[in-house]
Design a protein around this motif. Sequence first.
Motif, PDB file in Angstrom:
ATOM      1  N   THR A  83     -67.440 -20.555   6.183  1.00  0.00           N
ATOM      2  CA  THR A  83     -68.129 -19.281   6.038  1.00  0.00           C
ATOM      3  C   THR A  83     -69.348 -19.366   5.136  1.00  0.00           C
ATOM      4  OG1 THR A  83     -66.683 -18.663   4.217  1.00  0.00           O
ATOM      5  CG2 THR A  83     -66.032 -17.952   6.431  1.00  0.00           C
ATOM      6  N   SER A  84     -69.399 -20.354   4.247  1.00  0.00           N
ATOM      7  CA  SER A  84     -70.557 -20.480   3.380  1.00  0.00           C
ATOM      8  C   SER A  84     -70.773 -21.944   3.030  1.00  0.00           C
ATOM      9  CB  SER A  84     -70.363 -19.658   2.103  1.00  0.00           C
ATOM     10  OG  SER A  84     -69.302 -20.188   1.352  1.00  0.00           O
ATOM     11  N   ALA A  85     -72.021 -22.283   2.730  1.00  0.00           N
ATOM     12  CA  ALA A  85     -72.362 -23.643   2.316  1.00  0.00           C
ATOM     13  C   ALA A  85     -72.771 -23.596   0.856  1.00  0.00           C
ATOM     14  CB  ALA A  85     -73.500 -24.176   3.178  1.00  0.00           C
ATOM     15  N   ALA A 126     -75.502 -22.892  -5.713  1.00  0.00           N
ATOM     16  CA  ALA A 126     -75.779 -21.728  -4.873  1.00  0.00           C
ATOM     17  C   ALA A 126     -75.035 -21.876  -3.557  1.00  0.00           C
ATOM     18  CB  ALA A 126     -77.278 -21.602  -4.616  1.00  0.00           C
ATOM     19  N   GLU A 127     -74.774 -20.731  -2.920  1.00  0.00           N
ATOM     20  CA  GLU A 127     -74.128 -20.752  -1.612  1.00  0.00           C
ATOM     21  C   GLU A 127     -74.771 -19.719  -0.703  1.00  0.00           C
ATOM     22  OE1 GLU A 127     -69.976 -19.801  -1.745  1.00  0.00           O
ATOM     23  OE2 GLU A 127     -70.297 -17.822  -2.558  1.00  0.00           O
ATOM     24  N   CYS A 128     -74.753 -20.032   0.586  1.00  0.00           N
ATOM     25  CA  CYS A 128     -75.244 -19.100   1.589  1.00  0.00           C
ATOM     26  C   CYS A 128     -74.051 -18.379   2.188  1.00  0.00           C
ATOM     27  CB  CYS A 128     -76.023 -19.834   2.678  1.00  0.00           C
ATOM     28  SG  CYS A 128     -77.594 -20.475   2.098  1.00  0.00           S
ATOM     29  N   THR A 129     -74.112 -17.055   2.191  1.00  0.00           N
ATOM     30  CA  THR A 129     -73.056 -16.220   2.753  1.00  0.00           C
ATOM     31  C   THR A 129     -73.692 -15.299   3.782  1.00  0.00           C
ATOM     32  OG1 THR A 129     -73.350 -14.461   1.127  1.00  0.00           O
ATOM     33  CG2 THR A 129     -71.846 -16.258   0.522  1.00  0.00           C
ATOM     34  N   PRO A 130     -72.907 -14.582   4.544  1.00  0.00           N
ATOM     35  CA  PRO A 130     -73.501 -13.627   5.495  1.00  0.00           C
ATOM     36  C   PRO A 130     -74.382 -12.574   4.824  1.00  0.00           C
ATOM     37  CG  PRO A 130     -71.192 -14.005   6.035  1.00  0.00           C
ATOM     38  CD  PRO A 130     -71.448 -14.707   4.733  1.00  0.00           C
ATOM     39  N   GLU A 131     -74.129 -12.269   3.543  1.00  0.00           N
ATOM     40  CA  GLU A 131     -74.941 -11.285   2.817  1.00  0.00           C
ATOM     41  C   GLU A 131     -76.236 -11.876   2.288  1.00  0.00           C
ATOM     42  OE1 GLU A 131     -71.604 -11.863   1.774  1.00  0.00           O
ATOM     43  OE2 GLU A 131     -70.902 -10.341   3.156  1.00  0.00           O
ATOM     44  N   GLY A 132     -76.370 -13.193   2.261  1.00  0.00           N
ATOM     45  CA  GLY A 132     -77.553 -13.862   1.732  1.00  0.00           C
ATOM     46  C   GLY A 132     -77.165 -14.969   0.779  1.00  0.00           C
ATOM     47  N   VAL A 133     -78.147 -15.491   0.061  1.00  0.00           N
ATOM     48  CA  VAL A 133     -77.881 -16.568  -0.891  1.00  0.00           C
ATOM     49  C   VAL A 133     -77.396 -15.958  -2.201  1.00  0.00           C
ATOM     50  CG1 VAL A 133     -80.244 -16.685  -1.752  1.00  0.00           C
ATOM     51  CG2 VAL A 133     -78.790 -18.695  -1.903  1.00  0.00           C
ATOM     52  N   ARG A 134     -76.509 -16.695  -2.895  1.00  0.00           N
ATOM     53  CA  ARG A 134     -75.938 -16.211  -4.149  1.00  0.00           C
ATOM     54  C   ARG A 134     -75.746 -17.389  -5.088  1.00  0.00           C
ATOM     55  NH1 ARG A 134     -70.653 -15.602  -6.394  1.00  0.00           N
ATOM     56  NH2 ARG A 134     -69.455 -16.844  -4.930  1.00  0.00           N
ATOM     57  N   LEU A 135     -76.070 -17.184  -6.377  1.00  0.00           N
ATOM     58  CA  LEU A 135     -75.795 -18.197  -7.392  1.00  0.00           C
ATOM     59  C   LEU A 135     -74.327 -18.104  -7.778  1.00  0.00           C
ATOM     60  CD1 LEU A 135     -78.845 -18.102  -9.826  1.00  0.00           C
ATOM     61  CD2 LEU A 135     -78.207 -19.913  -8.255  1.00  0.00           C
ATOM     62  N   VAL A 136     -73.623 -19.223  -7.647  1.00  0.00           N
ATOM     63  CA  VAL A 136     -72.204 -19.269  -7.987  1.00  0.00           C
ATOM     64  C   VAL A 136     -72.050 -19.539  -9.479  1.00  0.00           C
ATOM     65  CG1 VAL A 136     -70.015 -20.419  -7.522  1.00  0.00           C
ATOM     66  CG2 VAL A 136     -71.661 -20.088  -5.673  1.00  0.00           C
ATOM     67  N   THR A 137     -72.721 -20.577  -9.981  1.00  0.00           N
ATOM     68  CA  THR A 137     -72.692 -20.918 -11.395  1.00  0.00           C
ATOM     69  C   THR A 137     -74.051 -21.444 -11.806  1.00  0.00           C
ATOM     70  OG1 THR A 137     -71.977 -23.195 -11.021  1.00  0.00           O
ATOM     71  CG2 THR A 137     -70.249 -21.566 -11.344  1.00  0.00           C
ATOM     72  N   TRP A 138     -74.310 -21.434 -13.114  1.00  0.00           N
ATOM     73  CA  TRP A 138     -75.527 -22.009 -13.672  1.00  0.00           C
ATOM     74  C   TRP A 138     -75.226 -22.392 -15.105  1.00  0.00           C
ATOM     75  CZ3 TRP A 138     -74.866 -17.072 -12.056  1.00  0.00           C
ATOM     76  CH2 TRP A 138     -74.809 -16.092 -13.023  1.00  0.00           C
TER      77      TRP A 138
END
Length: 154
Positions: A80-82, A95-107
Amino acid sequence: MRRRWLLVVVGWLATAALATLIGLGAIRLVGESLTGTPGGVRGEDEIARALSADPPPLTPSGTPSASSPSGVPASPSGGTSARRSFATAGGTAVAECTPEGVRLVTWAPAQGFRVRDVDRGPDDDVEVSFDGAAGEYELKVRCLGREPVAVEDD
């Protein structure tokens, strides 16, 4: 006269002892936040796991490397996401790509840097800024298909 000097010396010693006790009490009161390890003491296995997860090196052009710590592109989790990790001299981010868009997971900032600004998403693009004495580094990520990629800041 001799009695006066004796009182001065005793008074000075009492004042020094009292100041030392007050200082030790204050250090004990706030000592954990000053000298303690945030989150407690870490075990050997936890340290080994953290050290084996080194961020990927920068590419020769100085742009973030878009691969996992092993050097192999990160694979989608559950289809579902990369997810992909990115590194700059100022810090790292996942970062990951989801159906809602790109999102930062951690930094996480590199040593000597701090996180100045974060736009974690999900959105069309996300970014994190690291600020330190060595300069300022911005990492901006978008989805290309279903893969997160680093892009130049507009």
